[in-house]
Design an enzyme around this catalytic site. Structure first.
Site, mmCIF file in Angstrom:
data_model
loop_
_atom_site.group_PDB
_atom_site.id
_atom_site.type_symbol
_atom_site.label_atom_id
_atom_site.label_comp_id
_atom_site.label_asym_id
_atom_site.label_seq_id
_atom_site.Cartn_x
_atom_site.Cartn_y
_atom_site.Cartn_z
ATOM 1 N N ASP A 112 0.859 -1.185 0.000
ATOM 2 C CA ASP A 112 0.000 0.000 0.000
ATOM 3 C C ASP A 112 0.892 1.231 0.000
ATOM 4 O O ASP A 112 2.103 1.148 0.215
ATOM 5 C CB ASP A 112 -0.920 -0.006 1.235
ATOM 6 C CG ASP A 112 -2.079 0.976 1.111
ATOM 7 O OD1 ASP A 112 -2.232 1.607 0.047
ATOM 8 O OD2 ASP A 112 -2.833 1.123 2.094
ATOM 9 N N LYS A 113 0.230 2.362 -0.235
ATOM 10 C CA LYS A 113 0.921 3.659 -0.202
ATOM 11 C C LYS A 113 0.103 4.589 0.671
ATOM 12 O O LYS A 113 -1.124 4.473 0.737
ATOM 13 C CB LYS A 113 1.004 4.167 -1.642
ATOM 14 C CG LYS A 113 1.329 5.627 -1.808
ATOM 15 C CD LYS A 113 0.095 6.413 -2.173
ATOM 16 C CE LYS A 113 0.394 7.898 -2.226
ATOM 17 N NZ LYS A 113 -0.854 8.684 -2.261
ATOM 18 N N ARG A 170 -7.948 14.435 18.331
ATOM 19 C CA ARG A 170 -6.758 15.248 18.036
ATOM 20 C C ARG A 170 -7.126 16.450 17.179
ATOM 21 O O ARG A 170 -6.606 17.544 17.356
ATOM 22 C CB ARG A 170 -5.713 14.394 17.297
ATOM 23 C CG ARG A 170 -5.010 13.414 18.197
ATOM 24 C CD ARG A 170 -4.250 12.387 17.388
ATOM 25 N NE ARG A 170 -3.255 12.993 16.526
ATOM 26 C CZ ARG A 170 -2.845 12.485 15.370
ATOM 27 N NH1 ARG A 170 -3.344 11.336 14.930
ATOM 28 N NH2 ARG A 170 -1.941 13.091 14.664
ATOM 29 N N SER A 200 -0.933 6.747 14.256
ATOM 30 C CA SER A 200 -2.190 6.809 13.517
ATOM 31 C C SER A 200 -2.041 6.129 12.147
ATOM 32 O O SER A 200 -2.849 5.278 11.755
ATOM 33 C CB SER A 200 -2.586 8.286 13.354
ATOM 34 O OG SER A 200 -3.617 8.425 12.425
ATOM 35 N N LYS A 215 -3.169 1.708 11.136
ATOM 36 C CA LYS A 215 -4.076 1.324 10.043
ATOM 37 C C LYS A 215 -3.344 0.449 9.026
ATOM 38 O O LYS A 215 -3.881 -0.521 8.518
ATOM 39 C CB LYS A 215 -4.598 2.582 9.337
ATOM 40 C CG LYS A 215 -5.603 3.348 10.165
ATOM 41 C CD LYS A 215 -5.991 4.657 9.512
ATOM 42 C CE LYS A 215 -4.906 5.684 9.594
ATOM 43 N NZ LYS A 215 -5.294 7.068 9.646
HETATM 44 N N1 URA Z 1 -2.769 10.787 8.346
HETATM 45 C C1 URA Z 1 -3.254 9.947 9.285
HETATM 46 O O1 URA Z 1 -3.833 8.911 8.951
HETATM 47 N N2 URA Z 1 -3.083 10.231 10.572
HETATM 48 C C2 URA Z 1 -2.454 11.352 10.998
HETATM 49 O O2 URA Z 1 -2.315 11.552 12.182
HETATM 50 C C3 URA Z 1 -1.956 12.235 10.011
HETATM 51 C C4 URA Z 1 -2.129 11.923 8.681
#
Ligand code: URA
Length: 426
Positions: free
Chosen positions: A80-81, A168, A183, A187
């Site tokens: 992935d990118k 945030r 973050s 994912k």
């Molecule tokens: N992209 C993300 O998924 N999380 C962040 O905190 C900043 C950019």
């Protein structure tokens, strides 16, 4: 669990153990820690930073707040990118089908635009019928069958990140290297990847204004990804100028299709090819061949069909020069070279035309935006078109045109440039 003492420890510059960080995320996910305390903790992290061990523990705890995708074993790498966000950044739309053509598996989980940076999901949703709601099971099945799926983050993938990111966003704690790293990687690790290529942007329209900050973020992400078993490289790329010649959801889809057919703008193709080149086994020449042959465009259509798009409507919309109610052109007031085309101003004005959001639940207008953008270093003659506004109304177009004029600077001599991709962190 005495959460207050952990907040105090972090506030005073202490280091928390991986077990404590793991428990914090479990407790927050289970609603036993209120948002106001988590907000204080995030601010303490924002101000004091985190050690490498703390950042790793946070990332893994956030990953484990949901499922990790499980793919059947086969020869194709899972890749992935991810981009840290930019204006006109449509690389994912081109890269995902291209990588599938090159024999990778691409389970791309993307986000929506917020503020001035666009989001892949919003762009895809400008295609009639295209669904970005894919369950983990469907995502895996589609990737296995056609090599690529593009969906949004679901409650199955790193759900703790969804809540923490929203918090945030409203507490001034987005620009923290450990929090951004956790973050993004929570994912990406949940996608079960073998390899990841990052595009870390810096400049006027990026999170990271300075290249040094972008490099520090890239180094943290690359190192932690490697520790977690994912090969990762990061491009550092300039985001003072929009990428490509279009900004706005549908206009960017159109430009991506041109690139998938081998006729894209040079900067968009440059980043796309560099992403391929920085994945294991990536071959830039083969990638260019897939674009020029039309196979990447065919794969994109296969992806659209798999996710419910109305292909006939899509192809007929592609043939229209304009789909917004009003267009208006900005023209050069002198001969010379474009010196500046300010991505921040253009991002803000496209958002305010309705192309982006101020709040997560704002509705967006897919058809508005800017196209025909002339880029820094290009010559223009007096009265030539510098950019074209697509708007919902005459009054919106008028306001946008005034602001657009401030984004451009023309001068007699050729500007200097450090180039688009200035470093690769590996
Ligand atoms: N992209 C993300 O998924 N999380 C962040 O905190 C900043 C950019």
């Amino acid at each position: 669990m005495n959460f207050l003492s952990f907040i105090e420890q972090k506030r005073d510059g202490g280091e928390l153990s991986p077990e404590v960080i793991g428990e914090l995320i479990v407790a927050y996910s289970g609603n036993t820690i209120p948002d106001y305390q988590m907000a204080a903790f995030l601010m303490a992290v924002n101000l004091q930073g985190m050690s490498g061990n703390e950042t790793r523990a946070l990332t893994l705890a956030m990953r484990d707040s949901g499922e990790v995708l499980q793919f059947p074993k086969d020869d194709r790498l899972i890749v992935d990118k991810h981009s840290t966000g930019g204006v006109g950044d449509k690389v994912s739309l081109v890269l995902a089908p291209l990588l599938a053509c090159l024999g990778y598996r691409v389970p791309m989980v993307s986000g929506r635009g917020l503020g001035i940076t666009g989001g892949t999901l919003d762009k895809l949703e400008s295609i009639s019928g295209f669904s970005t709601h894919l369950s983990a099971e469907r995502l895996v099945a589609q990737v296995q069958s056609i090599g690529v799926a593009m969906g949004g983050q679901t409650s199955e993938i790193a759900p703790a990140d969804q809540r923490l990111y929203a918090l945030r966003d409203v507490t001034g704690t987005v620009p923290s290297i450990p929090l951004i790293t956790a973050s993004i990687l929570s994912k990406k690790l949940a996608e079960g990847l073998d390899a990841l290529v990052m595009d870390v942007k810096y400049g006027r329209a990026a999170f990271m204004r300075e290249r040094d900050e972008a490099r520090a973020l890239a180094e943290t992400i690359v190192a932690l990804a490697a520790e977690c078993g994912v090969q990762c490289r990061a491009l550092l790329s300039d985001m003072d100028t929009p990428l490509g010649r279009t900004v706005g959801n549908w206009l960017e889809v159109k430009e991506s299709v041109a690139c998938l057919e081998g006729n894209g703008p040079a900067d968009l193709e440059e980043i796309t090819i560099a992403c391929v080149d920085n994945l294991p086994g990536g071959d830039a020449d083969k990638a260019r061949e897939e674009l020029a042959s039309g196979r990447a465009r065919e794969k994109f259509n296969e992806l659209l069909v798999a996710q419910g798009a109305d292909i006939k409507a899509f192809e007929s919309k592609l043939n229209k020069d304009v789909t917004a109610p009003v267009t208006s052109e900005l023209r050069a007031d002198q001969d010379g070279y474009v010196h500046r085309c300010d991505a921040r101003i253009i991002g803000e004005l496209v958002r305010d035309l309705g192309g982006g959001r101020q709040k997560m639940d704002d509705l967006i207008q897919s058809e508005v935006g800017i196209d025909h953008i002339v880029k820094p270093g290009e010559p223009v003659e007096k009265s030539a078109v510098l950019a074209r506004v697509h708007a919902v109304s005459d009054s919106d177009a008028k306001i946008a045109l005034r602001r657009l004029a401030e984004a451009f600077e023309i001068s007699a001599d050729l500007p200097t440039s450090d180039g688009l991709i200035t470093e690769v962190v590996s």
